[in-house]
Structures are given as structure tokens and as C-alpha cells.
Design a protein around this motif. Structure first.
Motif, PDB file in Angstrom:
ATOM      1  N   SER A  58       0.834  -1.205   0.000  1.00  0.00           N
ATOM      2  CA  SER A  58       0.000   0.000   0.000  1.00  0.00           C
ATOM      3  C   SER A  58       0.866   1.251   0.000  1.00  0.00           C
ATOM      4  O   SER A  58       1.858   1.326   0.714  1.00  0.00           O
ATOM      5  CB  SER A  58      -0.897   0.004   1.242  1.00  0.00           C
ATOM      6  OG  SER A  58      -1.413   1.294   1.465  1.00  0.00           O
ATOM      7  N   ALA A  63      -3.227   7.563   5.268  1.00  0.00           N
ATOM      8  CA  ALA A  63      -4.631   7.990   5.315  1.00  0.00           C
ATOM      9  C   ALA A  63      -5.247   7.656   6.670  1.00  0.00           C
ATOM     10  O   ALA A  63      -5.948   8.484   7.262  1.00  0.00           O
ATOM     11  CB  ALA A  63      -5.424   7.317   4.195  1.00  0.00           C
ATOM     12  N   TYR A  64      -4.956   6.478   7.185  1.00  0.00           N
ATOM     13  CA  TYR A  64      -5.594   6.025   8.423  1.00  0.00           C
ATOM     14  C   TYR A  64      -4.914   6.633   9.646  1.00  0.00           C
ATOM     15  O   TYR A  64      -5.570   6.951  10.624  1.00  0.00           O
ATOM     16  CB  TYR A  64      -5.616   4.490   8.462  1.00  0.00           C
ATOM     17  CG  TYR A  64      -6.134   3.977   7.150  1.00  0.00           C
ATOM     18  CD1 TYR A  64      -7.458   4.185   6.793  1.00  0.00           C
ATOM     19  CD2 TYR A  64      -5.289   3.392   6.202  1.00  0.00           C
ATOM     20  CE1 TYR A  64      -7.936   3.806   5.551  1.00  0.00           C
ATOM     21  CE2 TYR A  64      -5.760   2.997   4.966  1.00  0.00           C
ATOM     22  CZ  TYR A  64      -7.081   3.207   4.640  1.00  0.00           C
ATOM     23  OH  TYR A  64      -7.554   2.846   3.411  1.00  0.00           O
ATOM     24  N   GLY A  98     -12.598   4.377   8.058  1.00  0.00           N
ATOM     25  CA  GLY A  98     -11.955   4.675   6.775  1.00  0.00           C
ATOM     26  C   GLY A  98     -11.454   3.395   6.121  1.00  0.00           C
ATOM     27  O   GLY A  98     -11.586   3.196   4.908  1.00  0.00           O
ATOM     28  N   ILE A 102     -12.665   2.209   2.395  1.00  0.00           N
ATOM     29  CA  ILE A 102     -11.679   2.213   1.306  1.00  0.00           C
ATOM     30  C   ILE A 102     -11.227   0.788   0.995  1.00  0.00           C
ATOM     31  O   ILE A 102     -11.082   0.398  -0.159  1.00  0.00           O
ATOM     32  CB  ILE A 102     -10.494   3.130   1.666  1.00  0.00           C
ATOM     33  CG1 ILE A 102     -10.991   4.573   1.785  1.00  0.00           C
ATOM     34  CG2 ILE A 102      -9.391   3.026   0.623  1.00  0.00           C
ATOM     35  CD1 ILE A 102      -9.957   5.551   2.258  1.00  0.00           C
ATOM     36  N   CYS A 106     -10.253  -1.644  -2.270  1.00  0.00           N
ATOM     37  CA  CYS A 106      -8.847  -1.992  -2.505  1.00  0.00           C
ATOM     38  C   CYS A 106      -8.586  -3.488  -2.427  1.00  0.00           C
ATOM     39  O   CYS A 106      -7.848  -4.028  -3.248  1.00  0.00           O
ATOM     40  CB  CYS A 106      -7.943  -1.259  -1.525  1.00  0.00           C
ATOM     41  SG  CYS A 106      -8.015   0.528  -1.708  1.00  0.00           S
ATOM     42  N   THR A 118      -4.510   2.388  -3.537  1.00  0.00           N
ATOM     43  CA  THR A 118      -4.249   2.910  -2.194  1.00  0.00           C
ATOM     44  C   THR A 118      -3.558   4.271  -2.289  1.00  0.00           C
ATOM     45  O   THR A 118      -3.855   5.169  -1.513  1.00  0.00           O
ATOM     46  CB  THR A 118      -3.384   1.942  -1.377  1.00  0.00           C
ATOM     47  OG1 THR A 118      -2.246   1.552  -2.157  1.00  0.00           O
ATOM     48  CG2 THR A 118      -4.167   0.708  -0.985  1.00  0.00           C
ATOM     49  N   PHE A 121      -6.341   6.819  -3.131  1.00  0.00           N
ATOM     50  CA  PHE A 121      -7.190   7.156  -1.989  1.00  0.00           C
ATOM     51  C   PHE A 121      -6.407   7.964  -0.951  1.00  0.00           C
ATOM     52  O   PHE A 121      -6.935   8.901  -0.345  1.00  0.00           O
ATOM     53  CB  PHE A 121      -7.770   5.899  -1.355  1.00  0.00           C
ATOM     54  CG  PHE A 121      -9.038   5.427  -2.003  1.00  0.00           C
ATOM     55  CD1 PHE A 121     -10.184   6.196  -1.925  1.00  0.00           C
ATOM     56  CD2 PHE A 121      -9.078   4.238  -2.695  1.00  0.00           C
ATOM     57  CE1 PHE A 121     -11.361   5.777  -2.529  1.00  0.00           C
ATOM     58  CE2 PHE A 121     -10.247   3.805  -3.303  1.00  0.00           C
ATOM     59  CZ  PHE A 121     -11.390   4.573  -3.216  1.00  0.00           C
TER      60      PHE A 121
ATOM     61  N   THR C 277     -12.779   4.913  -9.550  1.00  0.00           N
ATOM     62  CA  THR C 277     -13.509   3.981  -8.702  1.00  0.00           C
ATOM     63  C   THR C 277     -14.621   3.296  -9.496  1.00  0.00           C
ATOM     64  O   THR C 277     -14.796   2.082  -9.428  1.00  0.00           O
ATOM     65  CB  THR C 277     -14.104   4.725  -7.495  1.00  0.00           C
ATOM     66  OG1 THR C 277     -13.081   5.549  -6.937  1.00  0.00           O
ATOM     67  CG2 THR C 277     -14.580   3.762  -6.437  1.00  0.00           C
TER      68      THR C 277
END
Ligand SMILES: Nc1ncnc2c1ncn2[C@@H]1O[C@H](COP(=O)(O)OP(=O)(O)OP(=O)(O)O)[C@@H](O)[C@H]1O
Ligand SMILES: [Mg+2]
Lengths: 328, 251, 292
Positions: A58, A63-64, A98, A102, A106, A118, A121, C277
Motif C-alpha cells: 500500500s 490515510a488512516y 476509513g 476504502i 482496494c 491505495t 485514496f 472507482t
């Protein structure tokens, strides 16, 4: 619930006494970097659930971390008086939510497709943090949200000091890392993850739900990253887009790989190396990342199992591997 | 009595190339059904449709009265369809025991559980050991699958499907690539373990087919060319022409 | 705004989108062909783009002429690409796709840090060549001449590339290698040699894109990562390994970006993500991809 008898009492004792007493012999700045190491260790461990365990590379894991950091910071800022516990839980939950949303897209993919999605996003969330100034204050970030919170854990020194932050971080991160270790190495769940990594098709035809397993793992990973981000927000009493940017996402790839992905604690080693060796070379040159990148490339080519993999050369400390190869 | 497996008008094409062209097949509970046919006839593809690796381009599939055409593969396993693969398909770095344990855990419904440590699951351990003994691999318990001799990998390949204790067992060329002595051994194991089970067997070795099967379907160019008892198939001129003749030509 | 004004805005929007699509295609064509041939996703591809821009900046600084930059920088980047392939990628190839991906990632990391080291973290303007500095009257509006140049130049490269691929023997072999490299290998062609060439040309095109982007977007360390994401979206939407897909997706994305900016100025990228997406859910292998 952690299975019974999974921790060797001696090992647990040594770790606890070690991290418990460490601050009393360290300078404030050492306590500071020690705290950073613990937070990054948790982050790298969470990352390795994807990288090492699922074999998924990833490029958007910050993001997390960022979701956790912003959620906790915003909770503390807008709900003064909210205790730290719920604020941290909120950050962890934000990461996990999240992750579900997501991850749902993914984990259907693998290899380069997973890597690209990834990344995309991750960059999307970064853009939100950067541009949604009304909430995040954009590039400037914001801080001072700890004013009303009490940090002191029972039995630790005065509130708000570097030490109490250290103990807070350790008290949360170390048990969580240990529980994750037990989850991945001792339980049927962890066994399924490892099995899927080794042979996804066979796992399917033994009746295992590969998608669900991957999504759950992704969500756990995101939740742990959220916790790490949450702790980081509290530790610095400040958040800015740097908690959710591409740099952080790439750093965690580097430290996890350098430490070694084929062994649960490899990433912890990587985080320790990243912080302390990073400090060491940044004293020599201000472009220490170049050195880190060179080390990474060298290891990709010549030490593909990371530092932990080197342990295999010494039979008596050979770690018990749970998986075959490293990268996806 | 509902059929154990019913396939109706199944087609499959890969990128426009039709591999299966309207296959109908009905298999009764307890039947031991062999599917034979020349290389590339579509036998493995048919198995992949039954087990859910692919979905048919057209047609429907029922298992024990329930339509499973769109049930995902792992769901079909849970309903009771177990398979082995033509090309060895194991968990390479796991030991023989760990491989088999994966089958047993799934059979017992312990899949994503986190409540107990694996080691503490005594029932699973003993069941795993029991099945390993049944297929004669108990002495290889701690050998990683990748390090087994080919014949033993074959046995484990079949053993994983057996470990699921499925209602319908599907074996795709269980004796592919092994010596004739080992073939006899494996045929013995299959016979012993699949007593009173529904079995679909794909096999090129006619001795094994005639020894194990009570019905045979001949698949040729994506269609069922003939179906019947071993004796009927042996005498069928079309089959001789299409399949046995083909084998002679090759051999 | 009257109807005529709307028409002019629309036309300029289309031109902007077209120019961006050309940039995207210069980048994604190399990326997708390299992937098609060897299954390598080259994370460092956008770093070549960034290097092209920085090299051009330095050349323009020292010679004062944009044209020298346009000439020299892509060649330098192409040579760098060849060296990368011959030394590092070749070695990683033996370790498998996972390691190749990690290697190119490490390279991207190092290049980014080197760029920050050498040129600093700020952004540098690169001015368009004097002849293209002004605006051109276009159906009653003023359109920047340089943007028009990007459209025309991009179109020229596109045509050149198409001729190379569809009218030459080399192009035929490359296309065959993208769809089935083993077959081309079996026919006795030197696949590794072919691959070096393709990798070098891909790097060259990326560098070229960097040079022509420099006056438009200025030169800054984040330009690589920014472009990486858009390029990835293009190849994912188009289907990895498909040139046709890359071309069509470049236009889709160029259009979306150009008009997205009008609709939600600050989050135009959301449209690209939505596009990706939707495509990935509908067709995980992309519009024209053959494998997922
Ligand atoms: N996933 C796939 N994509 C494209 N073609 C396929 C796919 N799977 C099978 N085929 C093609 O379908 C045809 C039938 O293959 P299949 O494996 O079903 O044959 P088979 O009867 O099992 O032969 P064998 O005795 O050699 O195992 C072959 O021509 C094969 O190339
Ligand atoms: Mg077959």
C-alpha cells in the motif's frame, strides 16, 4: 480476547520493566524520541498486516494515521472536557471506518492495482485535509487541543510532561502490539491470513472467505494506524497535513521493509532503526532521506528479507517465520 | 430423490472461444462418476464451473436441490463440495500437518475465530492427525509441503479435499504424473476413503476409472459425447473413435 | 455571459483539457507499455517527468533558451532511464515483480530527495519561450499561446508515436511484445534489448512531458507525486498494458480535470477518483485491459 499462555512470562516481564524504567535513565529528548519510536512501531506493525501478512503493497497507509490524528484532535478541540480515552477511541474508530470503506474497494485488487488504488485514496484524503480549511485549517494545521485534557496515568509523574506522554503512549501501544501479535501468530484468524498469503486459491477451495478475511485484516490495520495517529496527535498536541501525506506513507514502507516483513516484530526493528539511525545520519547530513533511500534500494536488491532476515544467518536466534516470501 | 448435482445447459467461453457447449449432467447421491475425455476437452473447466472458480456463460447448476449457479466458491465448499486440483495446489511453506489442519478447521467451522489459540484446539489437532493417518502421511507430519516428494504431494492434494469430508468430492486427475505403483496406492486410498460418498473423478488412467467408477461420462469438444456404465462406455464405438483412438494415436 | 461567451469558455476548456490530456498521454504511454511488456509498474516513471522539468529549468537558467531545454532534458532523462534499466531493474527482475515494484519505489524516493537537495524545496518558474509568451486571439477570446503550443506539440508527438508503433517493424514487435512477450521471445527477438529501448523511450517521453509542463505548472518537488497519481489513474482506467486505453483515459481525465476545475475549483481531483472507482468496480481490468 487474548488466548491463554501465549506470552512467555519472562519476555513480558523484561519488556515491561524495560519500557517502564527507561525514562528514568533517559534525557527528555531521549524520552521524546522513545515515544516517537513506540508510535511509529505501532504504525509499522499495522502496515505490515497488509505488506507482510497479506502481501499487499500500500502507498496510502498514512490515510488512516491521519484520520486517527485529525479525529482525535478535532474531538478534543470541539468537545473540551471529553476525556482522552474516548478521544483516542474515536481516532482509532475513524481509522477503522476509513479502512472498511476504502478497503472494500482496494482488497478486491492485488499487486500494482492495489498499490495504485491505495495511493490514489491516500492522496484524496490528503487533498481533503489540505483544502478543507474550515475544518482542518489546511496547511497551517492546529494545536493546543490538549489544554483541557488530563494526561496523567495513575502512578506516573505530573500531567503534561514528556514522561507522562511516554507512559500514556506505551500503556496503549505496547499491549495493542502484543495483542496483534497474538492475533496474527496464535489464532485461527491469523492462520487464515497466512494461508491466504501462501495460496489464495486453495484457501478459497477449503471454504475460507478470502475477501472477508482481507477486508477484516485491512480494517484492523487501518484501526491500528488510526490509534497510532491518535497517539501522535496527542503527543505533539498538533496536527497538520503531514500526518496524512505521501511522505508518511512512503516512510512506513521503508521502515517496514528495512526491518523485515516476514516476522511480526520486524517492523518494530525498522521503526527503531528509522528513528535512531535517521537521527544519527541527520546529524551528519541534512539530506538523511537520501541515505535511507539508498539503504532501502540496497536491501531490496541484496537483503530482501530485511534486518530480521539477517537473523536467519545466526541459527540460535533464527526467528520462526510465518510466511514464505516478502514482497507481494 | 433429488439429485446430488444437476447441471443444465452449461456453456463457458473464454474471450469468445467456446470451451463448453451445452453440458447436461445429473449425479445421484452415492454415485461414483468418472468424467473422461481427451486433453483440452473441457473437463477441468467443467469442474471449475461446478466449484465456482468460474461462472458459466449460460446454464444453471444445482447442488442437492439448491441452485448454486451464483454462490461464491467458498460458499459452495461450505455447502459440501470439496475438490482437489490437477496441478498440485498446497500451502507450500506450511507443514503437512498445517496444510491438513486448514482443511479440518474449515470443516469444523472454525474460520475467523480469535477466541482460542490454535494450539489449544485439541479436537482439531486429533482430527487432523486422524485424517493424516488415513491417507498415510502421518510420518511426514512436520515436513513443509514444498519439500515433499511429488507422490506425497499428490496424496496431500487429495487429502485436503478428503479432510473437508464433503458430500460431493471432486478429484481432478488424482494420479496425474505419478508412477504406476503410486497410482495403485492412491487409487486404494480413494476407494477406502470415499466409500458411500458421491464422487466425481477425472482421470486419464482407464484402469483407475474402471476400478472406481460406476458411471462414466465422456466429454469431447465441450459436449457430453456418451454416458453409461463402464461396460457400455467400453463398447461404445463413438467413444472408441473419439477418445480411445485418440489415446492410441498419442501413445 | 452571452451565448458567445459561453462558447469561448467552452472552447478554452476543451483546449485546456486537450493540453493536459497530451501531457498525461506522454507519461502514461511509457508506463503502460513497460507494464505490458514485463509486468513492471514503474513508480519512478513520474520521477523521470520531474527530472525532465528540473533539467529543463537548469538548462534554461544557463542558456536562457527554452528550446535548448526542450532538446537536452528529455535526452538526458532517456539516458538515465536506460542506465536504470541496465543496472538496477535488471537485477531486481530476477527477484520477481514485487521486488521490481519496491525497487522503482525506492528510486522514486531517492530521486525526490536528491531533487530537494539539489534544487531546494521551493518552486521555480520556467518562462515560456519569447515567441510563445503572449496570447493568441481565438474566436474573440485571448488564449495563451504556450498552451496552444502544448496542444499542437503533444498532437505532433502523438502522431509520431503512432507512426512509430503502427508503421515500423520495431513498432510491430513492441506491440506484439506487449500482448505476448513469450511469443516474441520464442520467435528469437532479443526481448531484453527491446525492453531497454522501450524503457529508455518511455523515460524520454516522460522527460519531454516534464519539460513542456514546466512553464505551465512551474517546477517543484511535489510535481512528481502529483503527476504520478493522475498517470496511475489514466493507466488503471485505460487498462494496464493498453495504449489505446491510455489515450482514451488521458482524454477522459484531461476533460474531467479541465471542467472539474470550473465546477468545484478546489477538489477537481475528486472527479478523477470517481472515474477510477467507477471503472474499477465495473471493469477491474480497466476499459481496455486484458488482465486484472
Ligand atoms: N482461464 C482460461 N482462460 C482461457 N482459456 C482457458 C482457461 N481455462 C481453460 N482454458 C482452455 O479451455 C480448454 C479446455 O481446458 P481444460 O483445462 O478444461 O481441459 P481438460 O479437459 O481438463 O484437459 P486436460 O486433460 O489436459 O486437463 C483448453 O483449450 C484451455 O486452454
Ligand atoms: Mg484438466
Amino acid at each position: 480476547m487474548i488466548p491463554r499462555r501465549v506470552f512467555s512470562p519472562a519476555a513480558v516481564g523484561i519488556v515491561l520493566v524495560g519500557v517502564g524504567l527507561a525514562p528514568s535513565v533517559m534525557s527528555t529528548s531521549q524520552v521524546y524520541s522513545g515515544t516517537e519510536v513506540v508510535i511509529l512501531s505501532l504504525f509499522a506493525v499495522s502496515y505490515n498486516l497488509l505488506f507482510g501478512y497479506l502481501g499487499l503493497l500500500s502507498f496510502g497507509h498514512s490515510a488512516y494515521f491521519g484520520l486517527g490524528a485529525y479525529a482525535t484532535a478535532l474531538l478534543l478541540l470541539h468537545a473540551p472536557g471529553v476525556p482522552l480515552g474516548p478521544a483516542i477511541a474515536g481516532g482509532t474508530l475513524a481509522g477503522a471506518i476509513g479502512g472498511v470503506l476504502i478497503g472494500n474497494f482496494c482488497v478486491r485488487l492485488s499487486g500494482p492495482y492495489f498499490a495504485m488504488l491505495t495511493l490514489a485514496f491516500g492522496q484524496l484524503l490528503f487533498a481533503v485535509a489540505w483544502k478543507w480549511r474550515a475544518v482542518t485549517r489546511g496547511d497551517d494545521g492546529f494545536g493546543g487541543f490538549l489544554k483541557h485534557a488530563s494526561l496523567a496515568l495513575p502512578g506516573t509523574p505530573e500531567s503534561g510532561s514528556q514522561h507522562s506522554l511516554y507512559y500514556l503512549v506505551v500503556a496503549l501501544a505496547v499491549p495493542v502490539i502484543a495483542a496483534t501479535w497474538a492475533l496474527m501468530t496464535k489464532t485461527p484468524f491469523g492462520n487464515v491470513v497466512v494461508s491466504i498469503r501462501q495460496n489464495e486459491e486453495r484457501a478459497v477451495f477449503l471454504g475460507y472467505d478470502v475477501f472477508a478475511t482481507k477486508l477484516i485484516t485491512y480494517t484492523i490495520s487501518a484501526g491500528l494506524a488510526g490509534l497510532a495517529g491518535s497517539l501522535s496527535a496527542i503527543f505533539h498536541d498538533f496536527v497538520s497535513p503531514s500526518v496524512i501525506d505521501l511522505n508518511l506513507s512512503t516512510d512506513v514502507v521503508l521502515m517496514t521493509f528495512i526491518g523485515g516483513t516476514t516476522f511480526f516484530f520486524g517492523p518494530v526493528l525498522g521503526a527503531v532503526f528509522f528513528v535512531y539511525f535517521g537521527d544519527f545520519i541527520s546529524a551528519l547530513t541534512d539530506r538523511w532521506q537520501v541515505v535511507m533511500g539508498l539503504i532501502f534500494v540496497f536491501m531490496v536488491l541484496y537483503v530482501p528479507k530485511g534486518f530480521i532476515g539477517l537473523g536467519r544467518l545466526i541459527p540460535s536466534v533464527r526467528p520462526r517465520e510465518t510466511r514464505p516470501e516478502t514482497a507481494p | 430423490m433429488t439429485a446430488q448435482l444437476r447441471i443444465e445447459g452449461v456453456y463457458k467461453d473464454f474471450g469468445g472461444l467456446e470451451i463448453l457447449m451445452g453440458v447436461d449432467l445429473q449425479i445421484e447421491p452415492g454415485e461414483r462418476h468418472a468424467i473422461i475425455g481427451p486433453n483440452g476437452a473441457g473437463k477441468t473447466t467443467l469442474i471449475n464451473l461446478i466449484t465456482g472458480k468460474y461462472t458459466p456463460s449460460r446454464g444453471r447448476i444445482w447442488f442437492g436441490g439448491m441452485e448454486i449457479t451464483s454462490v461464491p466458491a467458498h460458499g459452495r465448499v461450505r455447502l459440501g463440495i470439496g475438490r482437489s486440483f490437477q496441478i498440485i495446489n498446497l500451502f507450500p511453506e506450511m507443514t503437512v500437518f498445517e496444510n491438513m489442519r486448514n482443511a479440518i478447521l474449515s470443516k469444523e467451522g472454525i474460520r475467523l475465530s480469535v477466541r482460542r489459540a490454535l494450539k489449544g484446539l485439541r479436537g482439531v489437532t486429533s482430527e487432523t492427525e486422524r485424517v493424516l493417518a488415513l491417507i498415510g502421511l502421518e510420518s511426514f507430519r512436520n515436513v513443509p509441503a514444498a519439500e515433499l516428494a511429488y507422490g506425497k504431494q499428490r496424496t496431500l492434494e487429495i487429502g485436503l479435499a478428503l479432510g473437508l469430508d464433503p458430500q460431493l468430492l471432486i478429484l481432478d486427475e488424482p494420479t496425474a504424473g505419478i508412477s504406476s505403483a503410486e497410482t495403485r496406492e492412491i487409487a486404494g486410498v480413494i476407494r477406502r476413503v470415499t466409500e458411500r460418498k458421491t464422487l466425481i473423478l477425472i482421470e486419464h488412467d482407464m484402469d483407475v476409472v474402471f476400478a472406481l467408477a460406476d458411471r462414466i461420462s465422456v466429454l469431447h469438444h465441450g459436449r457430453i459425447l456418451a454416458q453409461g456404465s463402464p461396460a457400455e462406455i467400453r463398447e461404445n464405438p463413438e467413444v472408441k473413435e473419439a477418445y480411445l483412438g485418440h489415446l492410441e494415436a498419442v501413445g | 455571459m452571452d451565448m458567445f461567451g459561453v462558447g469561448v469558455t467552452l472552447l478554452f476548456g476543451i483546449l485546456n483539457g486537450f493540453g493536459y490530456a497530451m501531457l498525461l498521454f506522454l507519461l502514461s504511454s511509457g508506463l503502460t507499455v513497460v507494464f505490458g511488456m514485463l509486468g513492471v509498474l514503474n513508480i519512478a516513471h513520474a520521477s523521470f517527468y520531474m527530472l525532465g522539468a528540473y533539467f529543463a529549468y537548469s538548462v534554461v537558467q544557463s542558456t536562457g533558451s527554452f528550446w535548448w531545454g526542450l532538446l537536452a532534458a528529455p535526452v538526458a532523462v532517456g539516458v538515465l532511464g536506460v542506465l536504470t534499466e541496465r543496472t538496477l531493474l535488471r537485477r531486481a527482475h530476477r527477484l520477481g515483480h514485487g521486488h521490481e515494484l519496491l525497487l522503482t519505489f525506492g528510486l522514486a524516493y531517492i530521486i525526490l530527495e536528491l531533487v530537494k537537495w539539489i534544487w531546494g524545496t521551493g518552486s521555480h518558474p520556467v518562462s515560456a519561450p519569447a515567441v510563445l509568451d503572449g496570447s493568441i486571439r481565438l474566436v474573440g477570446g485571448a488564449y495563451p499561446a504556450y498552451r496552444l503550443f502544448v496542444c499542437v506539440f503533444g498532437l505532433g508527438v502523438l502522431v509520431g508515436l503512432a507512426l512509430l508503433l503502427f508503421k515500423t517493424r520495431l513498432g510491430m514487435i513492441v506491440r506484439a511484445a506487449v500482448s505476448d512477450i513469450d511469443m516474441v521471445n520464442a520467435l528469437g527477438f532479443n526481448v531484453r534489448g527491446l525492453f531497454v529501448g522501450v524503457f529508455g523511450i518511455g523515460a524520454f517521453l516522460a522527460g519531454l512531458a516534464g519539460v513542456i509542463a514546466a512553464p505551465l505548472l512551474s517546477v517543484y518537488p511535489g510535481m512528481g507525486p502529483d503527476m504520478l497519481v493522475d498517470t496511475f489513474i489514466v493507466v488503471v482506467v485505460g487498462g494496464l498494458g493498453s495504449l489505446k486505453g491510455a489515450l482514451i483515459a488521458s482524454f477522459l481525465l484531461g476533460g474531467l480535470q479541465s471542467f472539474g476545475v470550473v465546477i468545484v475549483p478546489r477538489l477537481a481531483m475528486i472527479f478523477s477518483f470517481l472515474l477510477m472507482t467507477v471503472v474499477l468496480i465495473w471493469r477491474p481490468m480497466g476499459l481496455f485491459g486484458e488482465r486484472a
